[in-house]
Design a protein around this motif. Structure first.
Motif, PDB file in Angstrom:
ATOM      1  N   THR A 157       0.839  -1.205   0.000  1.00  0.00           N
ATOM      2  CA  THR A 157       0.000   0.000   0.000  1.00  0.00           C
ATOM      3  C   THR A 157       0.871   1.252   0.000  1.00  0.00           C
ATOM      4  OG1 THR A 157      -1.872  -1.067   1.093  1.00  0.00           O
ATOM      5  CG2 THR A 157      -1.693   1.311   1.342  1.00  0.00           C
ATOM      6  N   THR A 158       1.977   1.209   0.727  1.00  0.00           N
ATOM      7  CA  THR A 158       2.904   2.342   0.752  1.00  0.00           C
ATOM      8  C   THR A 158       3.442   2.631  -0.642  1.00  0.00           C
ATOM      9  OG1 THR A 158       3.555   1.836   3.037  1.00  0.00           O
ATOM     10  CG2 THR A 158       5.053   3.211   1.745  1.00  0.00           C
ATOM     11  N   LEU A 159       3.854   1.587  -1.353  1.00  0.00           N
ATOM     12  CA  LEU A 159       4.375   1.785  -2.708  1.00  0.00           C
ATOM     13  C   LEU A 159       3.300   2.321  -3.640  1.00  0.00           C
ATOM     14  CD1 LEU A 159       6.764  -1.233  -3.467  1.00  0.00           C
ATOM     15  CD2 LEU A 159       7.239   0.947  -2.357  1.00  0.00           C
ATOM     16  N   LYS A 160       2.092   1.804  -3.519  1.00  0.00           N
ATOM     17  CA  LYS A 160       0.998   2.271  -4.390  1.00  0.00           C
ATOM     18  C   LYS A 160       0.623   3.720  -4.095  1.00  0.00           C
ATOM     19  CE  LYS A 160      -0.847  -2.384  -4.941  1.00  0.00           C
ATOM     20  NZ  LYS A 160      -1.879  -3.355  -4.491  1.00  0.00           N
ATOM     21  N   ALA A 161       0.761   4.113  -2.833  1.00  0.00           N
ATOM     22  CA  ALA A 161       0.508   5.517  -2.484  1.00  0.00           C
ATOM     23  C   ALA A 161       1.535   6.418  -3.161  1.00  0.00           C
ATOM     24  CB  ALA A 161       0.555   5.698  -0.973  1.00  0.00           C
ATOM     25  N   ILE A 162       2.793   5.949  -3.234  1.00  0.00           N
ATOM     26  CA  ILE A 162       3.857   6.724  -3.871  1.00  0.00           C
ATOM     27  C   ILE A 162       3.648   6.799  -5.382  1.00  0.00           C
ATOM     28  CG2 ILE A 162       6.335   6.817  -4.351  1.00  0.00           C
ATOM     29  CD1 ILE A 162       6.732   5.365  -1.612  1.00  0.00           C
ATOM     30  N   SER A 163       3.333   5.652  -5.988  1.00  0.00           N
ATOM     31  CA  SER A 163       3.266   5.571  -7.454  1.00  0.00           C
ATOM     32  C   SER A 163       1.916   5.982  -8.037  1.00  0.00           C
ATOM     33  CB  SER A 163       3.602   4.152  -7.917  1.00  0.00           C
ATOM     34  OG  SER A 163       2.657   3.223  -7.413  1.00  0.00           O
ATOM     35  N   GLY A 164       0.935   6.271  -7.180  1.00  0.00           N
ATOM     36  CA  GLY A 164      -0.365   6.731  -7.660  1.00  0.00           C
ATOM     37  C   GLY A 164      -1.320   5.620  -8.061  1.00  0.00           C
ATOM     38  N   LEU A 165      -0.996   4.381  -7.697  1.00  0.00           N
ATOM     39  CA  LEU A 165      -1.817   3.240  -8.117  1.00  0.00           C
ATOM     40  C   LEU A 165      -2.953   2.911  -7.149  1.00  0.00           C
ATOM     41  CD1 LEU A 165       0.992   0.881  -9.457  1.00  0.00           C
ATOM     42  CD2 LEU A 165      -0.640   2.219 -10.794  1.00  0.00           C
ATOM     43  N   LEU A 166      -3.101   3.692  -6.091  1.00  0.00           N
ATOM     44  CA  LEU A 166      -4.182   3.448  -5.137  1.00  0.00           C
ATOM     45  C   LEU A 166      -5.557   3.583  -5.790  1.00  0.00           C
ATOM     46  CD1 LEU A 166      -3.021   5.337  -1.916  1.00  0.00           C
ATOM     47  CD2 LEU A 166      -3.238   2.864  -2.187  1.00  0.00           C
ATOM     48  N   LYS A 167      -5.655   4.503  -6.738  1.00  0.00           N
ATOM     49  CA  LYS A 167      -6.957   4.783  -7.348  1.00  0.00           C
ATOM     50  C   LYS A 167      -7.560   3.550  -8.008  1.00  0.00           C
ATOM     51  CE  LYS A 167      -5.827   9.629  -8.274  1.00  0.00           C
ATOM     52  NZ  LYS A 167      -5.630  10.652  -9.332  1.00  0.00           N
ATOM     53  N   SER A 168      -6.707   2.685  -8.550  1.00  0.00           N
ATOM     54  CA  SER A 168      -7.201   1.493  -9.232  1.00  0.00           C
ATOM     55  C   SER A 168      -7.823   0.495  -8.257  1.00  0.00           C
ATOM     56  CB  SER A 168      -6.059   0.807  -9.995  1.00  0.00           C
ATOM     57  OG  SER A 168      -5.068   0.332  -9.096  1.00  0.00           O
ATOM     58  N   GLU A 169      -7.569   0.682  -6.957  1.00  0.00           N
ATOM     59  CA  GLU A 169      -8.116  -0.210  -5.931  1.00  0.00           C
ATOM     60  C   GLU A 169      -9.052   0.536  -4.986  1.00  0.00           C
ATOM     61  OE1 GLU A 169      -4.774  -2.062  -4.077  1.00  0.00           O
ATOM     62  OE2 GLU A 169      -4.202  -3.153  -5.896  1.00  0.00           O
ATOM     63  N   ASN A 170      -9.541   1.690  -5.448  1.00  0.00           N
ATOM     64  CA  ASN A 170     -10.464   2.506  -4.662  1.00  0.00           C
ATOM     65  C   ASN A 170      -9.846   2.946  -3.331  1.00  0.00           C
ATOM     66  OD1 ASN A 170     -12.877   3.899  -4.453  1.00  0.00           O
ATOM     67  ND2 ASN A 170     -13.970   2.221  -3.450  1.00  0.00           N
ATOM     68  N   GLY A 171      -8.568   3.267  -3.398  1.00  0.00           N
ATOM     69  CA  GLY A 171      -7.872   3.770  -2.222  1.00  0.00           C
ATOM     70  C   GLY A 171      -7.444   5.210  -2.432  1.00  0.00           C
ATOM     71  N   GLN A 172      -7.177   5.911  -1.337  1.00  0.00           N
ATOM     72  CA  GLN A 172      -6.722   7.299  -1.447  1.00  0.00           C
ATOM     73  C   GLN A 172      -5.949   7.708  -0.204  1.00  0.00           C
ATOM     74  OE1 GLN A 172      -9.914  10.194  -1.480  1.00  0.00           O
ATOM     75  NE2 GLN A 172     -11.172   9.003  -0.077  1.00  0.00           N
ATOM     76  N   VAL A 173      -5.051   8.672  -0.394  1.00  0.00           N
ATOM     77  CA  VAL A 173      -4.348   9.279   0.738  1.00  0.00           C
ATOM     78  C   VAL A 173      -5.303  10.265   1.386  1.00  0.00           C
ATOM     79  CG1 VAL A 173      -2.407  10.725   1.439  1.00  0.00           C
ATOM     80  CG2 VAL A 173      -2.084   8.992  -0.339  1.00  0.00           C
ATOM     81  N   THR A 174      -5.644  10.021   2.641  1.00  0.00           N
ATOM     82  CA  THR A 174      -6.634  10.852   3.327  1.00  0.00           C
ATOM     83  C   THR A 174      -6.013  11.851   4.303  1.00  0.00           C
ATOM     84  OG1 THR A 174      -6.924   9.073   4.948  1.00  0.00           O
ATOM     85  CG2 THR A 174      -8.481   9.152   3.109  1.00  0.00           C
ATOM     86  N   ASP A 175      -4.725  11.680   4.582  1.00  0.00           N
ATOM     87  CA  ASP A 175      -4.048  12.620   5.481  1.00  0.00           C
ATOM     88  C   ASP A 175      -2.551  12.537   5.218  1.00  0.00           C
ATOM     89  OD1 ASP A 175      -3.739  14.565   7.359  1.00  0.00           O
ATOM     90  OD2 ASP A 175      -4.181  13.310   9.095  1.00  0.00           O
ATOM     91  N   GLY A 176      -1.827  13.577   5.620  1.00  0.00           N
ATOM     92  CA  GLY A 176      -0.389  13.622   5.381  1.00  0.00           C
ATOM     93  C   GLY A 176      -0.090  13.958   3.931  1.00  0.00           C
ATOM     94  N   TYR A 177       1.192  13.819   3.562  1.00  0.00           N
ATOM     95  CA  TYR A 177       1.569  14.140   2.184  1.00  0.00           C
ATOM     96  C   TYR A 177       2.798  13.328   1.762  1.00  0.00           C
ATOM     97  CZ  TYR A 177       5.095  17.134   4.424  1.00  0.00           C
ATOM     98  OH  TYR A 177       6.122  17.590   5.184  1.00  0.00           O
TER      99      TYR A 177
END
Length: 262
Positions: A43-63
């Motif tokens: 999940t950490t890697l997907k947050a970095i690479s922008g691939l969270l969206k494909s799994e209905n995930g999102q960064v909700t806090d922090g940067y």
């Protein structure tokens, strides 16, 4: 070069997968992110690479910042063009294409494609076996050969940061050692910054400069490789090296109940 500051990630607006994740990936170094299955590493890697969206995930806090620019929320293709490339868990090669066509596909986002043949030959210097198999359909390669191809395809994008997700997964131990040796060479000779996610702590720490240990969506321990290798808890629970004096199940059970890593 790459910074995560107090990052929270949520899936389906319900499941909190990262709970205040903070880490730094310095330029030109190999950083290892270790932890058991389900700790939140991928999940950490997907947050970095922008691939969270494909799994209905999102960064909700922090940067998340890359070279001083905030990148969380950017589309994956923008992040790749910025210089971050992720090699996915399970290799994910284009199975219907040849080895060489897979490498060419890795350069798809590059603006400068003038040295494409030269760059393919450079990949072959690191992975001579791929040159022997360049006309082979990728789906017929072994797991180790596909992993080599996945890393080689990542190199074709000329990334500043290469994200490797479980490169040892499903590969014979002797081949794992060879692949990690090549990863180290790529770092040293190309100057590529590498963030490697692994359950196999032994092999990851054998090439890394700095490491983070993750549990339940949080970083619980960090340090240079020497300090992690000398830590008794890391040695027992991640490296399988049991120190004397902790022998009974009762001792282990007590250990798991207390707040270790503090």
């Amino acid at each position: 070069m790459l910074t995560l500051n107090n990052v929270e990630v949520m899936y389906d607006k319900v499941i909190l997968a990262l709970k205040g994740m903070s880490m730094q990936v310095p330029k030109g170094k190999i950083t290892a992110l270790l932890g058991s299955n389900g700790a939140g590493k991928s999940t950490t890697l997907k947050a970095i690479s922008g691939l969270l969206k494909s799994e209905n995930g999102q960064v909700t806090d922090g940067y998340i910042e890359f070279e001083g620019k905030k990148i969380d929320g950017n589309d994956p293709e923008i992040i790749v063009r910025e210089g971050i490339f992720q090699c996915m868990e399970g290799r994910r090669v284009f199975k219907h294409l040849t080895v060489e066509d897979n490498l060419i596909a890795g350069a798809h986002t590059r603006k400068d494609r003038s040295n494409l043949k030269q760059d393919i030959e450079r990949v072959y210097t690191y992975f001579p076996k791929l040159k022997m198999l360049k006309g082979r359909t990728a789906g017929y390669l072994s797991g180790g050969e596909q992993q080599m191809l996945a890393i080689g395809r990542g190199m074709m994008a000329k990334p500043k940061v290469l994200l490797l997700d479980e490169p040892s997964l499903g590969i014979a131990p002797l081949l794992v050692k060879e692949i990690f040796s090549i990863i180290k060479q790529i770092n040293q000779q190309e100057g590529t910054t590498i963030l490697v996610v692994e359950q196999n702590a032994n092999v990851a720490l054998s090439i890394a400069d700095y490491g983070y240990i993750m549990e339940n969506g949080r970083i619980v321990l960090e340090g240079d490789v020497a300090s992690l290798l000398s830590n008794a808890d890391v040695r027992e629970f991640y490296l399988g090296m049991k120190d004397a004096g902790r022998k009974s199940f009762r001792d282990i059970k007590h250990y798991k109940r207390r707040k270790r890593w503090m």
